[in-house]
Design an enzyme around this catalytic site. Sequence first.
Site, mmCIF file in Angstrom:
data_model
loop_
_atom_site.group_PDB
_atom_site.id
_atom_site.type_symbol
_atom_site.label_atom_id
_atom_site.label_comp_id
_atom_site.label_asym_id
_atom_site.label_seq_id
_atom_site.Cartn_x
_atom_site.Cartn_y
_atom_site.Cartn_z
ATOM 1 N N LYS A 39 -2.828 1.294 -10.817
ATOM 2 C CA LYS A 39 -3.898 2.237 -11.163
ATOM 3 C C LYS A 39 -3.487 3.051 -12.397
ATOM 4 C CE LYS A 39 -5.501 2.341 -6.395
ATOM 5 N NZ LYS A 39 -5.424 2.977 -5.066
ATOM 6 N N GLN A 83 -3.045 8.128 -1.898
ATOM 7 C CA GLN A 83 -2.878 6.733 -1.471
ATOM 8 C C GLN A 83 -2.621 6.672 0.035
ATOM 9 O OE1 GLN A 83 -3.159 3.987 -3.655
ATOM 10 N NE2 GLN A 83 -3.113 2.827 -1.743
ATOM 11 N N ASP A 106 -12.197 8.522 -4.691
ATOM 12 C CA ASP A 106 -12.111 7.456 -3.689
ATOM 13 C C ASP A 106 -13.358 7.428 -2.798
ATOM 14 O OD1 ASP A 106 -9.920 5.803 -3.952
ATOM 15 O OD2 ASP A 106 -8.543 7.166 -2.924
#
Length: 281
Positions: A39, A83, A106
């Site tokens: 990412k 994450q 997200d």
Amino acid sequence: MRAELEGELRALASRGVTPGLAAVLVGDNPASATYVRMKGKACEETGLHHETVRLAKETTQAELLALVDRLNADPKIHGILVQLPLPKQIDSQKVLRRVAPAKDVDGFHPENVGKVSIGDPTGFRPATPFGVQQLLVRSGIDTTGKHAVIVGRSNIVGRPMAALLLQDGPGGNATVTVCHSRTREIKAVTRLADILIVAMGKPEFVTGDMIKPGAVVIDVGTNRVDDPATKKGYRLVGDVKFDEAKQVAGAITPVPGGVGPMTITMLLFNTVQAARQWAKS
Ligand code: NAP
């Protein structure tokens, strides 16, 4: 799609805004570390500001929440991703709810889940299902009136995937069925799919005989299986038995190389969307 972002980045730069993404990695899960690295690399390649905060696996919930608060208040950061999975001493839901909805690229905060569910375009669509939808749209696969079967009902993939395919618009208007571990006669259900989207985390579960001839198969699964013949000692396989499935399917995504790169690209799109909305506010 990444090239498409260039124009938007130039427009934002002319107003003194560089979209910024902060990734928070807690612990030393090797797959998570790889995803965060990829990412970060994608941000650098595309011209987004990027920061990775690495915390030890012993990090307490209070420490992580304090970090999220700091990132929520940081004007250089427009998107925050924590994450998953998080170590067991931390309540993931509590952390995901602490991320400011305007920075929740997200799309896991209940506010964004709700917005996506009602089709409010200011909500952030979770990157993986958003990527699957774009993959279909940009491959010229019309979802309108098609029977889409999703295997998996996680908050990260299956559920938001269903919400996106149900919406009234491009990449939507499908008739959606969602399967999970309690579904009976799953093969009879998957064989009804014009579009079969598999997100189970079960290596090569879906075999050729579970697919209707000509169906579009999207394999979200990313599983590490031991393979002593490779340098790393493992290889990645999807939830679909690719060699069998490709004989039956009309179109199919590979693993690796299908949904994974789309997910990362959609995260960049969401971060640019966050910066655009921030600049307007
Ligand atoms: P998850 O949270 O573990 O959810 C798995 C889902 O599959 C659950 O809903 C489960 O049903 C269902 N399931 C499991 N076994 C089943 C069976 N035998 N029959 C029917 N349904 C079954 O997983 P996830 O986070 O959604 O991830 C799924 C896969 O996608 C994983 O391989 C993950 O690594 C991959 N993934 C890839 C990306 C990417 O960017 N490429 C992103 C996210 C995830 P229950 O709810 O009943 O338990």
